[in-house]
Write a protein that holds these residues in place. Structure first.
Motif, PDB file in Angstrom:
ATOM      1  N   LEU A  54       0.840  -1.204   0.000  1.00  0.00           N
ATOM      2  CA  LEU A  54       0.000   0.000   0.000  1.00  0.00           C
ATOM      3  C   LEU A  54       0.874   1.253   0.000  1.00  0.00           C
ATOM      4  O   LEU A  54       1.914   1.287   0.650  1.00  0.00           O
ATOM      5  CB  LEU A  54      -0.900   0.053   1.243  1.00  0.00           C
ATOM      6  N   TRP A  55       0.411   2.261  -0.691  1.00  0.00           N
ATOM      7  CA  TRP A  55       1.098   3.560  -0.712  1.00  0.00           C
ATOM      8  C   TRP A  55       0.140   4.647  -0.281  1.00  0.00           C
ATOM      9  O   TRP A  55      -1.011   4.685  -0.713  1.00  0.00           O
ATOM     10  CB  TRP A  55       1.602   3.891  -2.118  1.00  0.00           C
ATOM     11  N   VAL A  56       0.629   5.526   0.556  1.00  0.00           N
ATOM     12  CA  VAL A  56      -0.114   6.743   0.885  1.00  0.00           C
ATOM     13  C   VAL A  56       0.824   7.914   0.589  1.00  0.00           C
ATOM     14  O   VAL A  56       2.030   7.717   0.453  1.00  0.00           O
ATOM     15  CB  VAL A  56      -0.567   6.764   2.363  1.00  0.00           C
ATOM     16  N   PRO A  57       0.305   9.128   0.501  1.00  0.00           N
ATOM     17  CA  PRO A  57       1.179  10.249   0.120  1.00  0.00           C
ATOM     18  C   PRO A  57       2.229  10.591   1.170  1.00  0.00           C
ATOM     19  O   PRO A  57       3.343  10.939   0.823  1.00  0.00           O
ATOM     20  CB  PRO A  57       0.218  11.423  -0.069  1.00  0.00           C
TER      21      PRO A  57
ATOM     22  N   ALA B   4       4.870   8.069   0.420  1.00  0.00           N
ATOM     23  CA  ALA B   4       5.657   8.475  -0.745  1.00  0.00           C
ATOM     24  C   ALA B   4       6.747   9.479  -0.377  1.00  0.00           C
ATOM     25  O   ALA B   4       7.888   9.362  -0.831  1.00  0.00           O
ATOM     26  CB  ALA B   4       4.744   9.055  -1.811  1.00  0.00           C
ATOM     27  N   THR B   5       6.417  10.452   0.474  1.00  0.00           N
ATOM     28  CA  THR B   5       7.435  11.462   0.806  1.00  0.00           C
ATOM     29  C   THR B   5       8.667  10.815   1.435  1.00  0.00           C
ATOM     30  O   THR B   5       9.798  11.211   1.155  1.00  0.00           O
ATOM     31  CB  THR B   5       6.898  12.506   1.801  1.00  0.00           C
ATOM     32  N   GLN B   6       8.440   9.820   2.262  1.00  0.00           N
ATOM     33  CA  GLN B   6       9.577   9.185   2.942  1.00  0.00           C
ATOM     34  C   GLN B   6      10.396   8.331   1.967  1.00  0.00           C
ATOM     35  O   GLN B   6      11.617   8.302   2.038  1.00  0.00           O
ATOM     36  CB  GLN B   6       9.090   8.335   4.108  1.00  0.00           C
ATOM     37  N   ALA B   7       9.694   7.630   1.080  1.00  0.00           N
ATOM     38  CA  ALA B   7      10.396   6.790   0.123  1.00  0.00           C
ATOM     39  C   ALA B   7      11.269   7.648  -0.789  1.00  0.00           C
ATOM     40  O   ALA B   7      12.406   7.294  -1.105  1.00  0.00           O
ATOM     41  CB  ALA B   7       9.393   5.982  -0.698  1.00  0.00           C
ATOM     42  N   ILE B   8      10.744   8.787  -1.174  1.00  0.00           N
ATOM     43  CA  ILE B   8      11.516   9.690  -2.035  1.00  0.00           C
ATOM     44  C   ILE B   8      12.703  10.259  -1.264  1.00  0.00           C
ATOM     45  O   ILE B   8      13.835  10.275  -1.755  1.00  0.00           O
ATOM     46  CB  ILE B   8      10.609  10.853  -2.524  1.00  0.00           C
ATOM     47  N   ALA B   9      12.437  10.685  -0.030  1.00  0.00           N
ATOM     48  CA  ALA B   9      13.503  11.315   0.761  1.00  0.00           C
ATOM     49  C   ALA B   9      14.623  10.333   1.079  1.00  0.00           C
ATOM     50  O   ALA B   9      15.743  10.739   1.371  1.00  0.00           O
ATOM     51  CB  ALA B   9      12.938  11.897   2.058  1.00  0.00           C
TER      52      ALA B   9
ATOM     53  N   GLU C 203      -1.927  11.674  -8.564  1.00  0.00           N
ATOM     54  CA  GLU C 203      -0.967  11.652  -9.679  1.00  0.00           C
ATOM     55  C   GLU C 203       0.468  11.722  -9.156  1.00  0.00           C
ATOM     56  O   GLU C 203       1.344  10.990  -9.603  1.00  0.00           O
ATOM     57  CB  GLU C 203      -1.218  12.828 -10.625  1.00  0.00           C
ATOM     58  N   LEU C 204       0.701  12.606  -8.184  1.00  0.00           N
ATOM     59  CA  LEU C 204       2.058  12.765  -7.656  1.00  0.00           C
ATOM     60  C   LEU C 204       2.553  11.474  -7.010  1.00  0.00           C
ATOM     61  O   LEU C 204       3.715  11.103  -7.154  1.00  0.00           O
ATOM     62  CB  LEU C 204       2.106  13.898  -6.620  1.00  0.00           C
ATOM     63  N   THR C 205       1.660  10.804  -6.305  1.00  0.00           N
ATOM     64  CA  THR C 205       2.075   9.560  -5.653  1.00  0.00           C
ATOM     65  C   THR C 205       2.503   8.532  -6.701  1.00  0.00           C
ATOM     66  O   THR C 205       3.516   7.860  -6.552  1.00  0.00           O
ATOM     67  CB  THR C 205       0.939   9.026  -4.773  1.00  0.00           C
ATOM     68  N   TRP C 206       1.726   8.449  -7.758  1.00  0.00           N
ATOM     69  CA  TRP C 206       2.108   7.503  -8.815  1.00  0.00           C
ATOM     70  C   TRP C 206       3.399   7.918  -9.505  1.00  0.00           C
ATOM     71  O   TRP C 206       4.235   7.083  -9.837  1.00  0.00           O
ATOM     72  CB  TRP C 206       0.978   7.364  -9.851  1.00  0.00           C
TER      73      TRP C 206
ATOM     74  N   ALA D 115       5.787   9.469  -8.119  1.00  0.00           N
ATOM     75  CA  ALA D 115       6.844   9.110  -7.168  1.00  0.00           C
ATOM     76  C   ALA D 115       7.193   7.627  -7.309  1.00  0.00           C
ATOM     77  O   ALA D 115       8.370   7.246  -7.345  1.00  0.00           O
ATOM     78  CB  ALA D 115       6.396   9.423  -5.746  1.00  0.00           C
ATOM     79  N   ILE D 116       6.164   6.799  -7.391  1.00  0.00           N
ATOM     80  CA  ILE D 116       6.416   5.360  -7.523  1.00  0.00           C
ATOM     81  C   ILE D 116       7.209   5.086  -8.801  1.00  0.00           C
ATOM     82  O   ILE D 116       8.183   4.332  -8.800  1.00  0.00           O
ATOM     83  CB  ILE D 116       5.088   4.579  -7.512  1.00  0.00           C
ATOM     84  N   ASP D 117       6.811   5.725  -9.881  1.00  0.00           N
ATOM     85  CA  ASP D 117       7.513   5.512 -11.156  1.00  0.00           C
ATOM     86  C   ASP D 117       8.976   5.934 -11.071  1.00  0.00           C
ATOM     87  O   ASP D 117       9.871   5.231 -11.547  1.00  0.00           O
ATOM     88  CB  ASP D 117       6.823   6.298 -12.272  1.00  0.00           C
ATOM     89  N   LEU D 118       9.206   7.084 -10.454  1.00  0.00           N
ATOM     90  CA  LEU D 118      10.584   7.565 -10.328  1.00  0.00           C
ATOM     91  C   LEU D 118      11.430   6.584  -9.535  1.00  0.00           C
ATOM     92  O   LEU D 118      12.567   6.277  -9.888  1.00  0.00           O
ATOM     93  CB  LEU D 118      10.605   8.907  -9.593  1.00  0.00           C
ATOM     94  N   LEU D 119      10.844   6.090  -8.455  1.00  0.00           N
ATOM     95  CA  LEU D 119      11.592   5.169  -7.598  1.00  0.00           C
ATOM     96  C   LEU D 119      11.857   3.859  -8.316  1.00  0.00           C
ATOM     97  O   LEU D 119      12.910   3.254  -8.177  1.00  0.00           O
ATOM     98  CB  LEU D 119      10.815   4.922  -6.298  1.00  0.00           C
TER      99      LEU D 119
END
Ligand code: SF4
Lengths: 375, 496, 442
Positions: free
Chosen positions: B115-118, B173-178, B273-276, B278-282
């Motif tokens: 599961l992903w949340v923002p 998502a913010t944590q995964a990106i950070a 959209e941003l969450t997705w 983020a997932i794509d970038l990761l």
């Protein structure tokens, strides 16, 4: 010119925005900031300044829906002569409340001046402090005042003071929930800080009247909605630490007088509001005035001060915008550009920078190697 | 945080481009992630207002409560979310494979849901919604549909998994990106998904500075929730809710609800959209070598928890008992240490961090005695000596155990540290992973001139006495606490 | 008039009685720095064992265990004492007394009247045995989750510790347990007392370590609710440093000041620096080495005739490991004279004792304080290891830093609140140091 006159001159024609418990509690967020200390002392509306500079304010905005809910909750707790509250005091706090007096100190009507309310509150609380009456008394909405920086600051707490035996308790009603005995630790901290302001103000009042300030308990009754409902539940909150913090901050607050001495005599932060309350002063000029007083920006300001955006913009390109930890890690380098140039070897370190420059260069080298290996 | 992170932030701010903090991504990314973007009603405790959810970026399911203040509507909301989430959970649970050959093999799901949340507040929403629903009864006067209670149990599990450093079950998502990129702003600002993504994926034709400024305007970029923007509340939401409450007939109600749905969708869509993105970038960042192994363990955990629920397991208690808290703390610590070590072994930038803080050193082998033996209790033991020349300022000292990431954490002990002209010579005695013979198996001992790295960071596993059950809680910890089985009061708990 | 000895003796007797005759499951003893904690542990252990009952002793580190094993085995010649240790642990030769047995399984020590091991080791013990008596040393440094594991092994426990030292640590954010009376992140004693409010800790009344010059400060700054007195009076402890004639530096000055008053603060000019600031590190090392170069002598109740200060009687303390490493390197660079000076973090200096300590102030050169730096226990450990004098080295600007420190820590309902507050404790120490300050020029 006296200090007061100079402070008034700084504020100009804008209406005075007095301290309140919230702003006093917020002192704790950045006590080292002179800009904030001075503007607050002068009663300047920092939000208006930010607006005058065209910068968005991110704090202090509350959802109207939340406000309505909070009011409803408070009304519920206080309904029927605080019936619910008394139940809580009996059940949760174990206070043996038999019969209780209720003393309403709410404004009598819209004309009820704050000064007369203050006098009324003081009289009522002092009389109660002097009496030995065993029955409990609830004081609803007293007005208190506290000396800050040599100035009397009136605070109008949304609260109830409760006297039992010879102890006063502050009762603070908040609208965040206590879920399974826990609550958001930031919000509890905020409540504790505000309560400390009330405790201190009440103690000051008793002391001025020659009474024992310790009659005011440093245990505060916090009333919040329980779990997912809007039924109230109470918890005792120990605010000794917050009291100590507040006291030392008030004690050590750089005296406004010495701050004023550093400033040009004709300085003014007046945003020159028009009839509709819109600022008309040239933003650059206003900014120049604001920048005359040194700030101490860190990203935490964004959540604690109306000028967060203003000071961030001013600090742009400087290390503090990246956060306290980065500032510490970079060991005293102020400018981001300088840090990068030291790291990449574009700049020769000054006398005191050799050590941090070495570290940065080493770190940069490792970074490049590690990233280069997979590029 | 460390000097490397701080430097990366400075570099990012200077160049106005995000900077990688790790060479690899240390997070498993599911091939079929499920995104949840929740919104709540201000002022209440986790009162669900709406959610956008699903595994398909193009076709989110939109759930909007018909009346957020109404208890039945909240249960209805939970029920609809349950339908979205329990299905993929069940599907995943049905597809299992053996963990290996032989009679001791267990079954393990082929893939587990993710599961992903923002943002972290989204995780809090999941946790609290889990608490709201898991203690309900599924029969009797306060009954809720079973799926609502099961959703509560599962959401609680996901939220609890999210507390682990190495989690792959529920991700903000913010944590995964950070974890992968430094932006040129502070952590506080990075907590705003839109502002963070403005650095990584600014809108077409916009530079980073403009994108950040846009992202901080809630009118242009609605907050990533679950709290809504106060201005939106005042101008749109509050009037709509008022109209909803006063709608006289179903048709009027439906009309208002359609309006409400449309405006809430508008608030959630950008975050979705941003969450997705983020997932794509990761997903584009190469995965670290030890990620599959960790994901395998996560699948095991999912498998066993699914069995627990299927066997009618009780909902999680409101608060941990003494034994449960201690056990959980131990597991949190153990998994954190393991994750730290695995990241260090996998990632040159992470190990560089440890070198800079003195917990690792890299250098060249300048002397080696691969055949050295020392007398042991029963027979001689193979204990090769390796001397490494390094310029790193390590604070590791004699007697310290260190590990070689390149040799799967081969253990060595520092025998001596000598300062030289240009650094240090560190003498190490190798202890394991050289085979069982009296000569080391090929490749297991570093050779002269080889570049090596050693670090004190390691996985630890501690054997302990069993933790006490609730009933065994000793007097020092208050004795056995009351039973945690939900009671009627829990089932009847007021949501208002 | 009662002497400090008498008072300590009376207290010890009270504790012994409370423990052995009271039928209490738990007795807690709070001990200020150097109040004879491990002596008490050793003594209670031996007395119970000598009376014929088995005793389990729990300490927190291997060094503490070895120390206690020696103490107890020496007092119980002829009675076997067990040293419980992990597989492969090599105890130092001093521990291997004739009546000491070492084993990694407790069932391999069946005849030992006393068994000593670390808490971590006891937490692994698998046995059907239980012990009627257990003594836990440094109990404030043990986490409550550890206590949870070992309690079932013991019937009655004496927990002894120093509440002013560093709390146990975890890298985990323990928010989810905040306010629970069994919060596993809290110390064993804090949890035990919260759940058993009727247990009132005993307090050891005399610090044998701290000189009179330090007792007052340490007590008011770090133990606001305790009363303890120094075991020696002002004149009994003295430090003598032969004077230097020409070329007297700031380092010499601060040493002289500390020799006379017990305290010295070498203040370097204000600058924001890295933690391992080379100048501060160098100054710290200089002070330590200079103490030896100048032939410092100390006089005390143990050596009334005076004795030469040796490297082994000096400790250098710091907050971070990288600082320790930097100071160690700086000392190494100053040659053989510095060999044997103990350089360590506050964490590892807990429980240790020296004649003179030199401390790099945790807030030196910083811009902000963090909770780590403000933890009162850290400063408490650093400023309470010495028998004669403590010299602090740091950059100017620490009071200003403290004034600017935001006071916005999160608060938990029913949370464990600990006094003193780190800010207050730091201010108290700084205010005291301000009177013992020597400015280093630069
Ligand atoms: S935002 Fe500016 S004025 Fe406000 S506290 Fe921060 S630095 Fe001071």
């Amino acid at each position: 010119m006296s200090v007061d006159e100079r402070l008034n001159a700084l504020r100009g024609t804008a209406p005075r925005k007095p301290h309140n418990a919230r702003t006093l509690a917020a002192l704790a967020a950045n006590p080292g900031c002179r800009r904030r200390t001075l503007l607050d002392a002068a009663g300047i509306d920092k939000g208006q300044i930010a607006q005058g500079l065209g910068v968005r304010i991110s704090i202090g905005q509350m959802s109207s829906i939340a406000i309505a809910r909070g009011k409803g909750f408070e009304a519920k707790v206080k309904a029927d002569g605080c019936a619910e509250l008394l139940r809580l005091l009996r059940e949760h706090i174990g206070l043996p409340v038999a019969e209780v007096h209720y003393h309403d100190l709410n404004p009598a009507d819209t004309d009820d001046r704050i000064t007369s309310r203050l006098r009324r509150s003081q009289r009522a609380l002092q009389a109660s402090a002097e009496s030995n009456e065993p029955t409990g008394t609830l004081f609803d909405h007293p007005i208190l005042q506290l000396t800050v920086n040599g100035v009397q600051v009136r605070i109008e707490p949304d609260l109830i003071a409760f006297k039992l035996g010879n102890q006063f308790f502050i009762v603070e009603i908040k609208s965040f929930a206590i879920l399974d005995g826990t609550a958001n630790s930031g919000k509890v901290a905020g409540a504790a800080q505000q309560s400390a302001v009330y405790v201190l103000a009440m103690r000051e009042m008793l002391q001025t009247a020659g009474l024992d300030p310790d009659m005011v308990s440093d245990q505060v009754v916090l009333v919040c909605p329980k779990d997912f409902s809007n039924h109230p539940v109470a918890e005792l909150l120990d605010v000794r630490k917050q009291l100590a913090t507040l006291k030392r901050q008030l004690d050590r607050m750089e005296s406004v007088e010495s701050l004023l001495r550093l400033l040009p005599p004709d300085l003014s932060f007046d945003p020159r509001l028009d009839a509709a309350g819109r600022p008309t002063r040239d933003p650059q000029e206003l900014a120049a005035a604001v920048y005359q007083v040194t700030a101490r920006y860190s990203p935490e300001c964004l959540d604690a001060c109306e000028l967060g955006g203003v000071c961030r913009a001013e600090a742009s390109g400087m290390v503090p915008v990246l956060g306290r930890v980065v500032r510490e890690d970079l060991g005293g380098i102020d400018s981001i550009k300088e840090a990068v140039e030291l790291a990449t070897g574009l700049r020769e370190p000054d006398a005191g920078q050799q050590q941090v420059a070495d570290l940065l260069r080493r770190a940069y080298g490792m970074r490049e190697t590690a990233l280069g290996a997979v590029r | 945080m460390t000097i490397l992170t701080s430097l990366a932030k400075a570099l990012a701010a200077y160049s106005m481009t995000p900077q990688q903090l790790t060479v690899y991504r240390h997070l498993h990314i599911s091939s079929k992630p499920i995104v949840i973007v929740p919104l709540t009603l201000a002022g209440e405790t986790n009162a669900p207002l709406a959610a956008m959810v699903g595994p398909d970026r193009a076709r989110p399911t939109l759930i909007v409560t018909r009346q957020p203040r109404n208890r039945a509507e909240r249960i209805e909301f939970a029920g609809r979310l349950a339908s979205e989430l329990l299905f993929p959970i069940e599907t995943a649970a049905q597809q299992t494979q053996a963990t290996g050959p032989g009679p001791n093999a267990r079954l393990r799901v082929v893939d587990a849901p993710q599961l992903w949340v923002p943002n972290p507040a989204g995780i809090e929403f999941i946790r609290t919604l889990g608490r709201m629903t898991r203690l309900r009864f599924i029969e009797g006067p306060w009954a809720v549909p079973k799926k609502v209670r099961d959703l509560g149990i599962w959401l609680t599990w996901f939220a609890e998994q999210a507390e682990f450093a190495d989690t792959g079950a529920l991700i903000a998502a913010t944590q995964a990106i950070a974890a992968v990129w430094a932006t040129g702003q502070s952590d506080l600002e990075d907590g705003n998904l839109a502002a963070q993504m403005a650095w990584l994926a600014p809108p077409e034709g916009m530079d980073v500075a403009a994108a950040v400024s846009r992202a901080e305007n809630p009118q242009l970029c609605p907050p990533a929730g679950p709290s809504t923007d106060p201005t939106f509340d005042r101008l749109f939401l509050e009037p709509a809710l008022r109209d909803l409450a006063t709608a006289r007939n179903p048709a009027a109600h439906n009309a208002v609800h359609r309006r409400l749905t449309a405006m809430l969708e508008e608030q959630m869509r950008p975050t979705w959209e941003l969450t997705w993105t983020a997932i794509d970038l990761l997903r584009d960042v190469p995965e670290a070598p030890r990620v599959p192994k960790r994901w395998e363990q996560q699948r095991d955990r999912f498998t066993s928890f699914h069995r627990y629920v299927a066997d009618g397991g009780r909902p999680q208690a409101k608060r941990d008992s003494a034994g449960r808290s201690a056990q959980r703390l131990a597991e949190l610590e153990q998994r954190m240490a393991a994750f730290e070590a695995q990241r260090a072994y996998d990632d040159p930038l992470v190990i560089a961090d440890h070198r800079l803080t003195g917990e690792a050193f890299a250098g060249q082998v300048v002397d080696v005695d691969p055949a050295r033996r020392v007398p042991g209790l029963r027979r001689n033991m193979l204990r090769p000596l390796v001397t490494v020349a390094t310029g790193d300022q390590t604070h590791l000292d004699v007697g310290q155990h260190v590990y070689d990431p390149a040799r799967n954490g081969q253990q060595a002990v520092i025998e001596s540290v000598t300062e030289t002209e240009d650094g240090w010579r560190i003498e190490l005695e190798l202890h394991n992973q050289m085979g069982s013979g009296l000569t080391a198996k090929p490749g297991s001992v570093p050779t002269l001139g080889e570049d090596v790295t050693y670090t004190s960071v390691t996985e630890t596993f501690v054997r302990r006495r069993p933790w006490p059950t609730r009933d065994e809680t000793p007097w020092t910890h208050g004795g056995p606490p009351p039973d945690s089985t939900p009671v009627v009061e829990d089932a009847a708990e007021d949501w208002s | 008039m009662t002497t400090p000895h008498d008072r300590a003796e009376i207290k010890t007797a009270q504790i012994l009685t409370a423990f052995t005759d009271g039928g209490h499951r738990g007795v807690v003893v709070d001990s200020p720095p150097g109040a004879g904690k491990s002596t008490l542990v050793g003594r209670v252990g031996t007395e119970i064992a000598a009376a014929g009952d088995p005793v389990a002793v729990v300490a927190q580190t291997n060094a503490q265990v070895d120390d206690l094993v020696v103490k107890i085995a020496n007092r119980l010649p002829g009675l076997p004492v067990g040293r419980l240790s992990r597989d492969g642990y090599q105890p130092p030769p001093t521990v291997l007394l004739p009546n000491v047995q070492v084993a990694s399984r407790v069932d391999d020590l069946p005849d030992c009247r006393v068994v000593v091991g670390t808490a971590a080791k006891w937490a692994q013990v698998q046995t059907a045995r239980t012990w009627p008596w257990a003594i836990v040393d440094e109990a404030y440094q043990m986490r409550s989750d550890m206590l949870l594991l070992i309690v079932p092994l013991f019937e009655q426990m004496l927990l002894v510790g120093d509440p002013g030292q560093l709390d146990p640590f975890s890298p985990i954010d323990g928010e989810r347990w905040a306010g629970l009376p069994w919060d596993p992140m809290q110390s064993a004693v804090a949890v035990l007392l919260r759940n058993n409010p009727h247990i009132v800790p005993h307090e050891l009344p005399v610090t044998w370590r701290l000189p009179a010059s330090a007792t007052r400060l340490v007590q008011t700054a770090f133990y606001p609710f305790s009363q303890f007195a120094p075991g020696t009076h002002d004149g009994e402890r003295a430090t003598h440093v032969p004077t230097v004639g020409i070329r007297r530096t700031a380092v010499d000055e601060v040493i002289d000041l500390a020799a006379g008053s017990g305290w010295g603060f070498l203040e370097l000019p204000h600058r924001n620096t890295l933690r391992t600031d080379a100048e501060t590190v160098a100054a710290t090392a200089d002070v330590a080495v200079r103490l030896l170069q100048r032939g410092t002598e100390t006089r005390c109740e143990q050596a009334p005739g005076g004795r030469r200060l040796t490297a082994a009687r000096i400790a250098v303390g710091a907050a971070h490991r990288d600082q320790v490493a930097a100071i160690t390197r700086a000392l190494r660079a100053r040659g053989e004279i510095a060999d044997g000076i103990r350089v360590d973090t506050a964490n590892r200096l807990q429980g240790a004792e020296f004649d003179i300590t030199v401390i790099l102030h945790p807030l030196s050169g910083r811009i902000d304080a963090t909770p780590f730096h403000l933890t009162p226990g850290r400063l408490c450990v650093l400023t309470s290891r010495h028998r004669h004098a403590c010299i602090v080295v740091g950059r100017r600007g620490i009071p200003e830093l403290l004034d600017a420190h935001p006071g916005t820590e999160p608060v938990h309902l029913k949370g464990f609140i600990k006094f003193p507050d780190g800010w207050e404790a730091n201010q108290a120490v700084l205010a005291h140091l301000a009177n013992h300050r020597v400015s280093a020029p630069h």
